[in-house]
Enzyme design. Structure first.
Site, PDB file in Angstrom:
ATOM      1  N   HIS A 212       0.866  -1.183   0.000  1.00  0.00           N
ATOM      2  CA  HIS A 212       0.000   0.000   0.000  1.00  0.00           C
ATOM      3  C   HIS A 212       0.907   1.239   0.000  1.00  0.00           C
ATOM      4  O   HIS A 212       2.023   1.190   0.529  1.00  0.00           O
ATOM      5  CB  HIS A 212      -0.832  -0.051   1.283  1.00  0.00           C
ATOM      6  CG  HIS A 212      -1.892   0.995   1.404  1.00  0.00           C
ATOM      7  ND1 HIS A 212      -1.619   2.266   1.841  1.00  0.00           N
ATOM      8  CD2 HIS A 212      -3.226   0.945   1.168  1.00  0.00           C
ATOM      9  CE1 HIS A 212      -2.752   2.957   1.860  1.00  0.00           C
ATOM     10  NE2 HIS A 212      -3.734   2.191   1.462  1.00  0.00           N
TER      11      HIS A 212
ATOM     12  N   ASP B 148       3.288  -4.576   8.111  1.00  0.00           N
ATOM     13  CA  ASP B 148       2.102  -3.733   7.998  1.00  0.00           C
ATOM     14  C   ASP B 148       0.881  -4.643   8.178  1.00  0.00           C
ATOM     15  O   ASP B 148       0.536  -5.413   7.285  1.00  0.00           O
ATOM     16  CB  ASP B 148       2.113  -3.065   6.613  1.00  0.00           C
ATOM     17  CG  ASP B 148       0.797  -2.352   6.294  1.00  0.00           C
ATOM     18  OD1 ASP B 148      -0.159  -2.456   7.077  1.00  0.00           O
ATOM     19  OD2 ASP B 148       0.748  -1.701   5.238  1.00  0.00           O
TER      20      ASP B 148
ATOM     21  N   GLN C 227      -4.417  -5.013   7.198  1.00  0.00           N
ATOM     22  CA  GLN C 227      -5.482  -5.911   6.727  1.00  0.00           C
ATOM     23  C   GLN C 227      -5.579  -7.187   7.543  1.00  0.00           C
ATOM     24  O   GLN C 227      -6.485  -7.982   7.327  1.00  0.00           O
ATOM     25  CB  GLN C 227      -5.244  -6.276   5.248  1.00  0.00           C
ATOM     26  CG  GLN C 227      -5.370  -5.120   4.295  1.00  0.00           C
ATOM     27  CD  GLN C 227      -6.795  -4.577   4.199  1.00  0.00           C
ATOM     28  OE1 GLN C 227      -7.764  -5.257   4.520  1.00  0.00           O
ATOM     29  NE2 GLN C 227      -6.916  -3.332   3.779  1.00  0.00           N
TER      30      GLN C 227
ATOM     31  N   LYS D 232     -10.235  -0.805  10.612  1.00  0.00           N
ATOM     32  CA  LYS D 232     -10.302  -2.024   9.789  1.00  0.00           C
ATOM     33  C   LYS D 232     -10.648  -3.239  10.638  1.00  0.00           C
ATOM     34  O   LYS D 232     -10.706  -4.363  10.141  1.00  0.00           O
ATOM     35  CB  LYS D 232      -8.977  -2.234   9.072  1.00  0.00           C
ATOM     36  CG  LYS D 232      -8.662  -1.091   8.097  1.00  0.00           C
ATOM     37  CD  LYS D 232      -7.689  -1.498   7.033  1.00  0.00           C
ATOM     38  CE  LYS D 232      -7.090  -0.328   6.331  1.00  0.00           C
ATOM     39  NZ  LYS D 232      -7.908   0.139   5.199  1.00  0.00           N
TER      40      LYS D 232
ATOM     41  N   CYS E 236      -4.825   2.308  -3.701  1.00  0.00           N
ATOM     42  CA  CYS E 236      -3.595   2.845  -3.091  1.00  0.00           C
ATOM     43  C   CYS E 236      -2.419   1.897  -3.286  1.00  0.00           C
ATOM     44  O   CYS E 236      -1.545   1.795  -2.414  1.00  0.00           O
ATOM     45  CB  CYS E 236      -3.767   3.147  -1.604  1.00  0.00           C
ATOM     46  SG  CYS E 236      -4.937   4.456  -1.274  1.00  0.00           S
TER      47      CYS E 236
HETATM   48  N1  7TS Z   1      -1.552  -0.800   4.677  1.00  0.00           N
HETATM   49  C1  7TS Z   1      -2.470  -1.575   4.078  1.00  0.00           C
HETATM   50  C2  7TS Z   1      -2.113  -2.960   3.646  1.00  0.00           C
HETATM   51  C3  7TS Z   1      -3.757  -1.075   3.879  1.00  0.00           C
HETATM   52  O1  7TS Z   1      -4.673  -1.839   3.287  1.00  0.00           O
HETATM   53  C4  7TS Z   1      -4.071   0.249   4.299  1.00  0.00           C
HETATM   54  C5  7TS Z   1      -5.411   0.872   4.011  1.00  0.00           C
HETATM   55  C6  7TS Z   1      -3.085   0.978   4.955  1.00  0.00           C
HETATM   56  C7  7TS Z   1      -1.835   0.428   5.115  1.00  0.00           C
HETATM   57  C8  7TS Z   1      -3.346   2.335   5.500  1.00  0.00           C
HETATM   58  O2  7TS Z   1      -4.211   2.262   6.577  1.00  0.00           O
HETATM   59  P1  7TS Z   1      -4.805   3.597   7.232  1.00  0.00           P
HETATM   60  O3  7TS Z   1      -5.831   3.096   8.183  1.00  0.00           O
HETATM   61  O4  7TS Z   1      -3.687   4.274   7.916  1.00  0.00           O
HETATM   62  O5  7TS Z   1      -5.383   4.391   6.115  1.00  0.00           O
HETATM   63  N2  7TS Z   1      -6.092   0.286   2.906  1.00  0.00           N
HETATM   64  C9  7TS Z   1      -7.170   0.786   2.271  1.00  0.00           C
HETATM   65  C10 7TS Z   1      -7.810   0.100   1.229  1.00  0.00           C
HETATM   66  O6  7TS Z   1      -7.488  -1.006   0.806  1.00  0.00           O
HETATM   67  N3  7TS Z   1      -8.833   0.843   0.778  1.00  0.00           N
HETATM   68  O7  7TS Z   1      -8.859   1.984   1.499  1.00  0.00           O
HETATM   69  C11 7TS Z   1      -7.838   1.953   2.424  1.00  0.00           C
END
Ligand code: 7TS
Length: 415
Positions: free
Chosen positions: A132, A209, A212, A235, A373
């Site tokens: 991501h 990371d 997910q 999430k 992303c």
């Molecule tokens: N890493 C992964 C693997 C992710 O899927 C996401 C967000 C992030 C980092 C960032 O997380 P945040 O909570 O700090 O934004 N993924 C997604 C997605 O798949 N669609 O919208 C956000």
């Protein structure tokens, strides 16, 4: 126990669970909402929503800084969530859990603090083609600042990491491996324990990371052995704006602070400031107390259902959707790794994902379309984007059937 539905019914009472999530009974475009965008954010059970209202109604107060009743109650509730997270990811110590705004801030914290202190000219950071943007850009910024190099581990045709290439990428110049536990675009579950072992054998620090992963499988940071693990509450059925970083005690202790301000200090004079102990050293300013409390309630909620049962249910949904998608020769599933979480990226023939997504939305179905992303991954795959359906345990086979009906409509309109 013949059909998938029977198995699901034995596993959990889906209707009862769905009733816990008020948004799931809403309609969109006059159709019952089908929410298949769980990888972007999960819906919130009523208990989490109630916890937020309860906090601001009955407990609102700043933490760690008052002897008065409310401040102590709020502090206890907030710190109690740190204990819950510690248990949830099986960290050794509660002070190894740092509250952040979410996964993105956690990665930026590690890049800004550990990275600035430990990465120098000519050093290498290994990430993967699956990452991501949150696990790419902070490292690019660091590499640019320090004259270091970002190395990319490629993937195999099925969307699995190329572990031979990964092994070859680990050299004496490598200082950090930063890799996702589960790909948000392909669903690939990476062998993070093996990755960590291979990196540690060469004295390389490892960040996983976990954005997910927390909602889909039991995460045990001690078993994985990683140095850092990052996550977001939203999430995992919790509120937005709160998340965390797990860091091993010795690694965190050796790191300089990330942001300066209140809370992260021990003593301040104009001549010299000394810093607080873990975890407060990394928590400058008033934290997001209400959302942290909501996060704790969300973790309790899924722990009560049981992550093992959630995993079984989500696997059923993945298998059912895969079977339905494969029955349509016009659908191409992108990402077929043997270890895969409950999401499917796909293309419908040559139809642009945005066109497909617009029609699917008219059926009241929320799927995500675009690059998710993960633009470099899309370039790697030679795709403009995909349609992504990501499932949670509250989804049903009937909802997948409705998505199939919408896909047939897309095909009728565009082909
Ligand atoms: N890493 C992964 C693997 C992710 O899927 C996401 C967000 C992030 C980092 C960032 O997380 P945040 O909570 O700090 O934004 N993924 C997604 C997605 O798949 N669609 O919208 C956000």
């Amino acid at each position: 126990m013949n059909t998938k539905q029977d198995i699901a019914t034995l596993n959990m009472d889906i209707e009862k669970i769905r009733a816990d999530f008020p948004i799931l009974s809403h309609s969109v475009h006059n159709k019952p909402l089908v929410y298949f965008d769980n990888a972007a954010t999960t819906q919130k059970p009523q208990v989490v929503i109630d916890a937020l209202v309860d906090y601001y109604t009955n407990l609102n107060s700043n933490v760690h800084r008052g002897v008065h009743y409310l401040s102590q109650q709020a502090t206890n509730a907030f710190e109690g969530v740190r204990d819950k997270i510690q248990q949830f990811v099986n960290a050794r110590y509660r002070h190894e859990i740092i509250f952040t705004r979410g996964c993105t801030e956690s990665i930026n914290l590690v890049a800004g603090s550990w990275g600035r202190a430990n990465i120098g000219k000519g050093d290498e950071i290994v990430i993967s083609a699956l990452e991501h943007h949150s696990n790419i850009v902070p490292w690019q910024m660091l590499c640019e600042e320090k004259g270091a190099k970002l190395k990319i581990c490629p993937i195999l045709e099925d969307g699995s990491l190329d572990m031979t290439a990964f092994s070859d990428l680990l050299t004496t110049a490598t200082k950090l491996v930063a890799i996702t536990h589960i790909s948000n675009t392909l669903g690939t579950i990476n062998p993070v324990k093996e990755i960590t072992r291979m990196a540690h054998d060469k004295g390389i620090v490892v960040l996983i990371d976990g954005a997910q992963a927390l909602s889909h499988l039991k995460v045990d940071v001690q078993d994985i052995g990683c140095d850092f693990y990052t996550f977001s509450a939203h999430k995992v059925y919790g509120p937005m704006g709160i998340g965390g970083l797990y860091g091993r005690e010795d690694v965190l202790n050796a790191m300089p602070p990330y942001q300066g301000g209140g809370e992260m200090i021990k003593n301040v004079t104009f001549e010299k400031t000394t810093y607080n102990e873990l975890p407060f050293k990394f928590e400058a300013g008033t934290p997001n107390v209400g959302d942290a409390i909501g996060f704790g309630v969300a973790l309790d909620y899924i722990s009560n259902i049981g992550l093992d049962r959630i995993a079984v249910r989500e696997h059923e949904l993945l298998q059912y959707a895969t079977m339905r998608f494969k029955s349509d020769p016009l659908i191409r599933i992108i990402g077929n790794a043997p270890e895969k979480a409950s999401l499917i990226s796909f293309m419908i023939d040559s139809i642009h994902p945005y066109d497909a997504g617009t029609i699917i939305d008219q059926f009241g179905i929320a799927v995500r379309t675009g690059t998710h992303c993960t633009q470099p991954l899309m370039d790697f795959l030679g795709l403009p984007g995909t349609i992504r359906a990501s499932f949670a345990f509250y989804n049903t086979e009937e909802e997948i059937d409705r998505l199939m009906d919408a896909i047939v409509k897309v095909e009728e309109l565009f082909l």
